[in-house]
Scaffold this motif. Structure first.
Motif, PDB file in Angstrom:
ATOM      1  N   LEU A 107       0.818  -1.209   0.000  1.00  0.00           N
ATOM      2  CA  LEU A 107       0.000   0.000   0.000  1.00  0.00           C
ATOM      3  C   LEU A 107       0.855   1.263   0.000  1.00  0.00           C
ATOM      4  CD1 LEU A 107      -2.881  -0.951   2.479  1.00  0.00           C
ATOM      5  CD2 LEU A 107      -2.931  -0.893  -0.024  1.00  0.00           C
ATOM      6  N   GLY A 108       1.966   1.232   0.722  1.00  0.00           N
ATOM      7  CA  GLY A 108       2.848   2.394   0.741  1.00  0.00           C
ATOM      8  C   GLY A 108       3.394   2.708  -0.640  1.00  0.00           C
ATOM      9  N   TYR A 109       3.745   1.672  -1.386  1.00  0.00           N
ATOM     10  CA  TYR A 109       4.253   1.890  -2.746  1.00  0.00           C
ATOM     11  C   TYR A 109       3.143   2.348  -3.687  1.00  0.00           C
ATOM     12  CZ  TYR A 109       6.154   0.904  -7.370  1.00  0.00           C
ATOM     13  OH  TYR A 109       6.547   1.007  -8.682  1.00  0.00           O
ATOM     14  N   LEU A 110       1.954   1.755  -3.563  1.00  0.00           N
ATOM     15  CA  LEU A 110       0.836   2.161  -4.416  1.00  0.00           C
ATOM     16  C   LEU A 110       0.449   3.616  -4.169  1.00  0.00           C
ATOM     17  CD1 LEU A 110      -1.461  -0.997  -4.229  1.00  0.00           C
ATOM     18  CD2 LEU A 110      -0.020  -0.269  -6.146  1.00  0.00           C
ATOM     19  N   ALA A 111       0.642   4.088  -2.931  1.00  0.00           N
ATOM     20  CA  ALA A 111       0.259   5.469  -2.602  1.00  0.00           C
ATOM     21  C   ALA A 111       1.262   6.490  -3.126  1.00  0.00           C
ATOM     22  CB  ALA A 111       0.105   5.614  -1.088  1.00  0.00           C
ATOM     23  N   PHE A 112       2.558   6.192  -2.980  1.00  0.00           N
ATOM     24  CA  PHE A 112       3.572   7.188  -3.319  1.00  0.00           C
ATOM     25  C   PHE A 112       4.383   6.848  -4.560  1.00  0.00           C
ATOM     26  CE2 PHE A 112       2.917   7.575   1.298  1.00  0.00           C
ATOM     27  CZ  PHE A 112       2.559   8.910   1.362  1.00  0.00           C
ATOM     28  N   GLY A 113       4.271   5.624  -5.066  1.00  0.00           N
ATOM     29  CA  GLY A 113       4.954   5.258  -6.297  1.00  0.00           C
ATOM     30  C   GLY A 113       6.467   5.281  -6.175  1.00  0.00           C
ATOM     31  N   ASP A 114       7.119   5.567  -7.283  1.00  0.00           N
ATOM     32  CA  ASP A 114       8.579   5.568  -7.304  1.00  0.00           C
ATOM     33  C   ASP A 114       9.174   6.779  -6.604  1.00  0.00           C
ATOM     34  OD1 ASP A 114       8.778   3.158  -8.669  1.00  0.00           O
ATOM     35  OD2 ASP A 114       8.616   4.118 -10.642  1.00  0.00           O
ATOM     36  N   ASP A 115       8.330   7.695  -6.136  1.00  0.00           N
ATOM     37  CA  ASP A 115       8.823   8.830  -5.349  1.00  0.00           C
ATOM     38  C   ASP A 115       8.989   8.479  -3.877  1.00  0.00           C
ATOM     39  OD1 ASP A 115       8.886  10.520  -7.555  1.00  0.00           O
ATOM     40  OD2 ASP A 115       6.778  11.085  -7.300  1.00  0.00           O
ATOM     41  N   ILE A 116       8.739   7.242  -3.523  1.00  0.00           N
ATOM     42  CA  ILE A 116       8.841   6.824  -2.127  1.00  0.00           C
ATOM     43  C   ILE A 116      10.262   7.013  -1.617  1.00  0.00           C
ATOM     44  CG2 ILE A 116       9.365   4.406  -2.674  1.00  0.00           C
ATOM     45  CD1 ILE A 116       7.087   5.515   0.175  1.00  0.00           C
ATOM     46  N   ASP A 117      10.390   7.510  -0.398  1.00  0.00           N
ATOM     47  CA  ASP A 117      11.706   7.704   0.222  1.00  0.00           C
ATOM     48  C   ASP A 117      12.130   6.452   0.976  1.00  0.00           C
ATOM     49  OD1 ASP A 117      12.672  10.409  -0.361  1.00  0.00           O
ATOM     50  OD2 ASP A 117      10.828  11.063   0.633  1.00  0.00           O
ATOM     51  N   ALA A 118      13.382   6.466   1.473  1.00  0.00           N
ATOM     52  CA  ALA A 118      13.916   5.315   2.203  1.00  0.00           C
ATOM     53  C   ALA A 118      13.100   5.021   3.449  1.00  0.00           C
ATOM     54  CB  ALA A 118      15.377   5.551   2.567  1.00  0.00           C
TER      55      ALA A 118
END
Length: 513
Positions: A347-358
């Motif tokens: 869910l964290g990846y689906l929400a923020f996509g490739d802009d996700i931080d470390a």
């Protein structure tokens, strides 16, 4: 030439082993069972210090207890002193796995995609759970063989290699002629220490990054390295506390902060998805599968770092009131952890996509509106919780390093010596975090290099050493041996590739500075 005992020779060899254990003290040049040969007497320096008045009777008893061998566990039984119920063990197991690794899982999933990532998290959770069970069974079997009550990770490795060395022989040479039990124990303890110090480095970087974001919203533009330096004196002072019970109230508040923070993050994720503002609704916002380049090694390092509970398994099993039920506790606890990891990472990846931080906390809103103030408080909550976690994790390597230091330097002015030593170690740890203030690089390196060895590589090897001579059908033994070797191969592959990629990226980062 001594060969492997078979048939009617096996009882004879067993009898010889019993006799050997009874008389091992008669000849100091004979091989000794390391679990039976631990001396129980107080170190001569302690006695001299006691006689001279440098330490009192209570401190003398404390140091004597620290020198007790596991063969004397009947005198000081850990289960009898502080037993934990199955429910308490379950809570501690779940808590031991919840940390910065959870917050980094969306970043890990972003490397391999929202289909492959969760699937691999489930597989890694199953493997990690299985390896915890293997470690527990090895400990219980060795405790029974050596007539003792508890063993830690290093002692399990020592006893497993020692038993294998004594009975498993090829020609006139022992299979483990060089790699003795002492070396095995030392290797495991060194990896444990490196893992804990790696965790502490990650915690410093995490606190620096999150406090920087809060300060930035308040108008203070400072690099995360400066915030690590500002935090260092506070961490040093609290590291001087040698009684973990004193940190219990702080830890309770930290747990509440983590629960509140996770709730706020999940609210933000569902809010983005519900209003169709998440990356999953954008063209090319997320990817399904990605295996090219460094995707798999980076994912492996970050994911295995999250399954950091292997270090608490044996301490919990050693204190379990009903150790026979402990495997069920592990399966239940790791089932909850794996489910949480999979859902949170996806869910964290689906929400923020490739802009996700470390760390997903760095993706929370950072403007000055009231809605964002809550998320700044969440970042501070997590920073506080990680601060307390750092102090608790710091006790693990100190338990290994401080006793030999005191034996070498003496117990006079012990508190001052240990405080200086802890200050030096904490400063070095913070220095590493300042030199490489990249959370993703640290997590990937610690996970691939240290966590993979403890969680995946060592337990199957110990299973083979401990149970390779059981009276099972050949095909059954070959099945589980093949399974264990497969886990080891996968673990070594992840260890090698993940460590190489992490070190390469760290070197590239340092060159770019």
């Amino acid at each position: 030439m001594i060969t492997r005992p078979v048939g009617l020779l096996k009882p004879t060899i067993d009898c010889l082993r019993i006799i050997r254990k009874k008389v091992y003290n008669m000849d100091q040049h004979e091989e000794k069972d390391p679990l039976l040969s631990r001396h129980v007497e107080v170190d001569k320096r302690l006695q001299v210090s006691h006689d001279s008045g440098d330490i009192d009777d209570d401190n003398l008893k404390m140091h004597t207890y620290a020198n007790l061998s596991h063969s004397d566990v009947g005198k000081v039984d850990k289960r009898a002193m502080h037993p934990v119920t199955s429910f308490e063990a379950l809570v501690h197991l779940v808590k031991g796995n919840l940390g910065t690794g959870l917050l980094a899982l969306p970043y890990a999933v972003s490397k391999v995609g929202y289909v492959l990532g969760p699937a691999m998290l489930v597989v890694m959770g199953l493997v990690a759970s299985h390896c915890m069970i293997l470690l527990t069974r090895c400990s219980q079997a060795l405790c029974k063989r050596h007539n003792t009550s508890t063993l830690d990770y290093g002692e399990v490795a020592e006893a497993a290699v020692w038993d294998f060395k004594f009975e498993k022989r090829i020609g006139s040479y022992t299979v483990t002629e060089i790699f003795t039990g002492k070396i095995a124990k030392t290797v495991v303890n060194i990896v444990l220490i490196m893992t804990q110090f790696g965790f502490c480095c990650v915690y410093f970087v995490f606190m620096g990054d999150n406090i920087r974001e809060v300060a930035k919203a308040c108008g203070f533009e400072l690099d995360s390295r400066f915030w690590i330096l500002i935090l260092l004196p506070l961490v040093v002072v609290f590291s001087w506390i040698r009684n973990l019970d004193a940190l219990a109230p702080l830890a309770t508040v930290a747990n509440i902060c983590i629960l509140f923070g996770l709730g706020a993050i999940m609210y933000d994720i569902f809010h983005l998805i519900g209003e169709k503002k998440a990356a999953v609704y954008e063209p090319s916002g997320v990817k399904m599968v990605e295996v090219a380049g460094t995707a798999l090694p980076v994912f492996f390092g970050n994911a295995i770092y999250a399954f950091e509970g292997i270090g608490v398994v044996l301490p919990l099993e050693n204190k379990a009131k009903n150790p026979i039920h402990f495997p069920k506790v592990v399966y239940l606890g790791m089932g909850v952890i794996t489910s949480l990891y999979t859902v949170f990472g996806a869910l964290g990846y689906l929400a923020f996509g490739d802009d996700i931080d470390a760390s997903i906390t760095l993706n929370l809103p950072g403007d000055k509106h009231l809605h964002s103030v809550v998320y700044h408080i969440v970042k501070l909550y997590f920073s506080y919780a990680i601060f307390v976690t750092l102090l608790v994790q710091f006790y693990v390597p100190m338990d290994f390093l401080e006793p030999p230091l005191i034996r070498r330097l003496g117990v006079k002015h012990e508190i001052i010596k240990l405080s200086v030593f802890r200050t030096i170690i904490i400063t070095i740890t913070a220095g590493l975090a300042i030199v490489i203030p990249k959370l993703d690089l640290f997590i990937s390196l610690v996970g691939a290099f240290a966590s993979s060895a403890l969680a995946i590589i060592f337990p199957p090897i110990l299973q083979i050493l401990v149970f390779c001579r059981t009276n099972e059908p050949f095909w059954v033994k070959m099945l589980w041996v093949s399974k264990s070797l497969l886990i080891v191969v996968v673990g070594v592959a992840g260890f090698a590739t993940g460590t190489y990629v992490a070190l390469k990226e760290i070197v590239d980062y340092l060159k770019s500075q």
